[in-house]
Scaffold this motif. Structure first.
Motif, PDB file in Angstrom:
ATOM      1  N   UNK A  34      49.105 -64.682   5.120  1.00  0.00           N
ATOM      2  CA  UNK A  34      48.839 -65.586   3.996  1.00  0.00           C
ATOM      3  C   UNK A  34      49.219 -67.015   4.372  1.00  0.00           C
ATOM      4  N   UNK A  94      52.759 -59.519   5.078  1.00  0.00           N
ATOM      5  CA  UNK A  94      53.181 -58.322   4.360  1.00  0.00           C
ATOM      6  C   UNK A  94      52.632 -57.116   5.099  1.00  0.00           C
ATOM      7  N   UNK A 100      49.908 -55.536  -2.585  1.00  0.00           N
ATOM      8  CA  UNK A 100      50.994 -55.881  -3.485  1.00  0.00           C
ATOM      9  C   UNK A 100      52.366 -55.647  -2.923  1.00  0.00           C
ATOM     10  N   UNK A 101      52.476 -55.578  -1.600  1.00  0.00           N
ATOM     11  CA  UNK A 101      53.771 -55.352  -0.979  1.00  0.00           C
ATOM     12  C   UNK A 101      54.595 -56.628  -0.915  1.00  0.00           C
ATOM     13  N   UNK A 102      55.850 -56.482  -0.572  1.00  0.00           N
ATOM     14  CA  UNK A 102      56.745 -57.629  -0.389  1.00  0.00           C
ATOM     15  C   UNK A 102      56.196 -58.534   0.705  1.00  0.00           C
ATOM     16  N   UNK A 103      56.308 -59.849   0.476  1.00  0.00           N
ATOM     17  CA  UNK A 103      55.896 -60.812   1.486  1.00  0.00           C
ATOM     18  C   UNK A 103      57.124 -61.384   2.171  1.00  0.00           C
ATOM     19  N   UNK A 105      58.330 -64.674   4.451  1.00  0.00           N
ATOM     20  CA  UNK A 105      57.887 -66.040   4.662  1.00  0.00           C
ATOM     21  C   UNK A 105      58.462 -66.663   5.926  1.00  0.00           C
TER      22      UNK A 105
ATOM     23  N   UNK B  32      52.736 -55.812  -9.896  1.00  0.00           N
ATOM     24  CA  UNK B  32      53.997 -55.743  -9.169  1.00  0.00           C
ATOM     25  C   UNK B  32      54.681 -57.085  -9.354  1.00  0.00           C
ATOM     26  N   UNK B  34      58.051 -59.798  -8.594  1.00  0.00           N
ATOM     27  CA  UNK B  34      59.032 -60.189  -7.580  1.00  0.00           C
ATOM     28  C   UNK B  34      59.837 -61.400  -8.052  1.00  0.00           C
ATOM     29  N   UNK B  36      61.820 -64.277  -5.753  1.00  0.00           N
ATOM     30  CA  UNK B  36      62.168 -64.783  -4.434  1.00  0.00           C
ATOM     31  C   UNK B  36      63.161 -65.929  -4.607  1.00  0.00           C
ATOM     32  N   UNK B  51      58.036 -52.353  -8.816  1.00  0.00           N
ATOM     33  CA  UNK B  51      56.711 -51.773  -8.633  1.00  0.00           C
ATOM     34  C   UNK B  51      56.431 -50.749  -9.727  1.00  0.00           C
ATOM     35  N   UNK B  94      51.768 -59.924  -8.535  1.00  0.00           N
ATOM     36  CA  UNK B  94      50.522 -59.574  -7.859  1.00  0.00           C
ATOM     37  C   UNK B  94      49.890 -58.432  -8.632  1.00  0.00           C
ATOM     38  N   UNK B  98      45.375 -55.739  -5.497  1.00  0.00           N
ATOM     39  CA  UNK B  98      44.839 -56.990  -4.953  1.00  0.00           C
ATOM     40  C   UNK B  98      45.856 -57.633  -4.017  1.00  0.00           C
ATOM     41  N   UNK B 101      48.710 -63.058  -4.807  1.00  0.00           N
ATOM     42  CA  UNK B 101      50.024 -63.280  -5.375  1.00  0.00           C
ATOM     43  C   UNK B 101      50.013 -64.593  -6.152  1.00  0.00           C
TER      44      UNK B 101
END
Lengths: 114, 113
Positions: A34, A94, A100-103, A105, B32, B34, B36, B51, B94, B98, B101
Motif C-alpha cells: 500500500x 499486510x 482486512x489484515x493488520x498493516x 508501516x 475490521x 484497528x 494504530x 475482527x 476496513x 476489501x 483501509x
C-alpha cells in the motif's frame, strides 16, 4: 522477522520535476502493498494498493502512479510534481492470507515540493 | 462514502488520568477495526484490532477498545496514562472482504509528567 524500508527519508523537489519513491519489504512473500499520504490534520489517505506483481489499484485519481516490478518492491512515481503533492508518504504491507489484515508501516518519506 | 471520525484532535492529560478517544465509522456491513499509534520519531504501529468475537479487545501497553456495533463506535481507553503514551493515535476501518483501509484524522495526545 519482516522489515519494510522506504527511501529517501526526506526529499525536496521543484514543481514540475519527476518523482520516484521506493518501498521494499523483507522477510515475507506475496505481501499486499500500500501507498498512503499523510497530511497534517487529515489522517492517512490510501493512494494505491497491490495484491501482486503488476497489479495496481488506484484509490484517488491524481498525477501520481504506482508500480510493482517485483514481489516485494513498490514504487510511487510522478512525471511532474505539483505543490499539492507535498506531504508524508507511507508504504505499508499486510499478509496475503486474508483481506482486512493488520498493516505494517514503513518509516515514511517526507516530500516537499517548492 | 465510508468514513471514520475521530472527534478529539488534540488531547492533553496529566499522568495517571484516564483516557478515552472516540472513533465512529459510517458503514453498515461487516468491518475490521484497528487502532494504530505513532510515537514521536517512530513508525506507525498497531495498538489493537477487532475482527470478531468479544467486542472488548485488549492491546499493548494497557490499552483497550470496545466495539459497539449499534453505535458504529470503537473507542480507545486506558485507565491511567503515562508520559510515554504521548503520541498520535489513529482509528482505522476496513470493510470485510476489501483492501480499502480508511483512517481517521488522528488524535494527538500529550501527557504531562
Amino acid at each position: 522477522s519482516q522489515t519494510i524500508h522506504q527511501w529517501p527519508a526526506t526529499l525536496v523537489q521543484p514543481v514540475g520535476s519527476p518523482l520516484s519513491l521506493e518501498c521494499t519489504v523483507e522477510g515475507t512473500s506475496n505481501p499486499n502493498l500500500y501507498w498512503y499520504r499523510q497530511a497534517a490534520g487529515r489522517g492517512l489517505q490510501l493512494l494505491f494498493y497491490s495484491v501482486g506483481i503488476g497489479q495496481i489499484s488506484s484509490e484517488v485519481p491524481q498525477n501520481l502512479s504506482a508500480s510493482r516490478p517485483q514481489d516485494r518492491q513498490f514504487i510511487l512515481s510522478s512525471k511532474k510534481l505539483l505543490l499539492s503533492d507535498s506531504g508524508f508518504y507511507l508504504c505499508a504491507w499486510s499478509p496475503i492470507a486474508g483481506v482486512g489484515e493488520t498493516q505494517y508501516f514503513g518509516p515514511g518519506t517526507r516530500l516537499l515540493v517548492l | 462514502a465510508q468514513s471514520v471520525s475521530q472527534h478529539n484532535h488534540h488531547v492533553i492529560l496529566s499522568e495517571a488520568a484516564s483516557l478515552e478517544l472516540g472513533c465512529n465509522y459510517s458503514y453498515g456491513g461487516t468491518v475490521n477495526l484497528f487502532w494504530y499509534v505513532q510515537y514521536p520519531g517512530q513508525h506507525l504501529q498497531l495498538l489493537l484490532k477487532y475482527f470478531s468475537g468479544d467486542p472488548l479487545v485488549k492491546g499493548i501497553k494497557g490499552f483497550e477498545a470496545e466495539f459497539i456495533k449499534s453505535k458504529f463506535s470503537f473507542n480507545l481507553r486506558k485507565p491511567s496514562v503515562q508520559w510515554s503514551d504521548t503520541a498520535e493515535y489513529f482509528c482505522a476501518v476496513v470493510t470485510s472482504g476489501t483492501y480499502k483501509y480508511i483512517f481517521g484524522t488522528g488524535t494527538r495526545l500529550k501527557v504531562l509528567a
